[in-house]
Design a protein around this motif. Structure first.
Motif, PDB file in Angstrom:
ATOM      1  N   PHE A  20       0.812  -1.116   0.029  1.00 20.75           N
ATOM      2  CA  PHE A  20      -0.134   0.025  -0.039  1.00 20.75           C
ATOM      3  C   PHE A  20       0.790   0.977  -0.039  1.00 20.75           C
ATOM      4  O   PHE A  20       0.832   2.317  -0.697  1.00 20.75           O
ATOM      5  CB  PHE A  20      -1.002  -0.126   1.289  1.00 20.75           C
ATOM      6  N   GLN A  24       1.008   4.095  -2.931  1.00 20.17           N
ATOM      7  CA  GLN A  24       0.826   5.324  -2.730  1.00 20.17           C
ATOM      8  C   GLN A  24       2.049   6.489  -3.196  1.00 20.17           C
ATOM      9  O   GLN A  24       1.737   7.325  -3.698  1.00 20.17           O
ATOM     10  CB  GLN A  24       0.573   5.839  -1.351  1.00 20.17           C
ATOM     11  N   ALA A  76      -6.367  -2.247  -1.657  1.00 22.22           N
ATOM     12  CA  ALA A  76      -6.386  -1.045  -0.899  1.00 22.22           C
ATOM     13  C   ALA A  76      -5.987   0.138  -1.698  1.00 22.22           C
ATOM     14  O   ALA A  76      -6.732   1.292  -1.541  1.00 22.22           O
ATOM     15  CB  ALA A  76      -5.870  -1.264   0.224  1.00 22.22           C
ATOM     16  N   ALA A  77      -4.894   0.180  -2.200  1.00 18.52           N
ATOM     17  CA  ALA A  77      -4.357   1.231  -2.823  1.00 18.52           C
ATOM     18  C   ALA A  77      -5.428   1.681  -4.190  1.00 18.52           C
ATOM     19  O   ALA A  77      -5.209   2.775  -4.535  1.00 18.52           O
ATOM     20  CB  ALA A  77      -2.732   1.042  -3.324  1.00 18.52           C
ATOM     21  N   ARG A  78      -5.749   0.815  -4.688  1.00 19.23           N
ATOM     22  CA  ARG A  78      -6.537   0.895  -5.926  1.00 19.23           C
ATOM     23  C   ARG A  78      -7.929   1.263  -5.665  1.00 19.23           C
ATOM     24  O   ARG A  78      -8.541   2.318  -6.132  1.00 19.23           O
ATOM     25  CB  ARG A  78      -6.856  -0.551  -6.744  1.00 19.23           C
ATOM     26  N   LEU A  79      -8.397   1.024  -4.408  1.00 14.63           N
ATOM     27  CA  LEU A  79      -9.821   1.682  -3.979  1.00 14.63           C
ATOM     28  C   LEU A  79      -9.483   2.779  -3.226  1.00 14.63           C
ATOM     29  O   LEU A  79     -10.627   3.938  -3.122  1.00 14.63           O
ATOM     30  CB  LEU A  79     -10.382   0.559  -2.804  1.00 14.63           C
ATOM     31  N   ALA A  80      -8.543   3.466  -2.710  1.00 15.90           N
ATOM     32  CA  ALA A  80      -8.376   4.644  -1.988  1.00 15.90           C
ATOM     33  C   ALA A  80      -7.776   5.789  -2.781  1.00 15.90           C
ATOM     34  O   ALA A  80      -7.116   5.244  -3.807  1.00 15.90           O
ATOM     35  CB  ALA A  80      -7.218   4.129  -0.964  1.00 15.90           C
ATOM     36  N   PRO A  81      -8.214   6.729  -2.676  1.00 13.39           N
ATOM     37  CA  PRO A  81      -7.484   7.899  -3.389  1.00 13.39           C
ATOM     38  C   PRO A  81      -6.098   8.028  -2.892  1.00 13.39           C
ATOM     39  O   PRO A  81      -5.709   7.617  -1.874  1.00 13.39           O
ATOM     40  CB  PRO A  81      -8.380   9.334  -3.099  1.00 13.39           C
ATOM     41  N   LEU A  83      -3.004   9.250  -1.423  1.00  9.56           N
ATOM     42  CA  LEU A  83      -2.823  10.063  -0.139  1.00  9.56           C
ATOM     43  C   LEU A  83      -1.829  11.029  -0.249  1.00  9.56           C
ATOM     44  O   LEU A  83      -1.786  12.184   0.363  1.00  9.56           O
ATOM     45  CB  LEU A  83      -2.593   9.136   1.163  1.00  9.56           C
TER      46      LEU A  83
END
Length: 86
Positions: A20, A24, A76-81, A83
């Motif tokens: 993750f 990012q 998780a990184a694909r779903l999260a904007p 940061l």
């Protein structure tokens, strides 16, 4: 954590956090793929080296937990904007 497979949870979370974090830092798909491959090879390689050393045990389940962690971190990184903005 104090249960039988608690070390597997540790492996999963460590590799998920690692993937993750680097996902990012590097937003391009190709760099994420390269990092995922490196982390997968690292997880497998460290287990093999542990087995060769004789000081620690070689466990396939650790490798699977590492792999699952990389996949979880990727997802998780694909779903999260992002940061961190460049």
């Amino acid at each position: 954590m104090d249960f039988e497979a608690s070390d597997k949870v540790g492996h999963l979370l460590a590799y998920a956090a690692l993937m993750f974090w680097f996902s990012q830092l590097y937003l391009s798909r190709s760099l994420r793929l390269i990092h995922a491959a490196i982390f997968l090879l690292m997880g497998i390689g460290l287990e093999v080296l542990q087995g060769i050393s004789g000081l620690r045990t070689y466990e396939i389940m650790d490798m699977l937990a590492n792999t699952a962690g990389v996949l979880l971190g990727w997802l998780a990184a694909r779903l999260a904007p992002p940061l961190l903005r460049p």
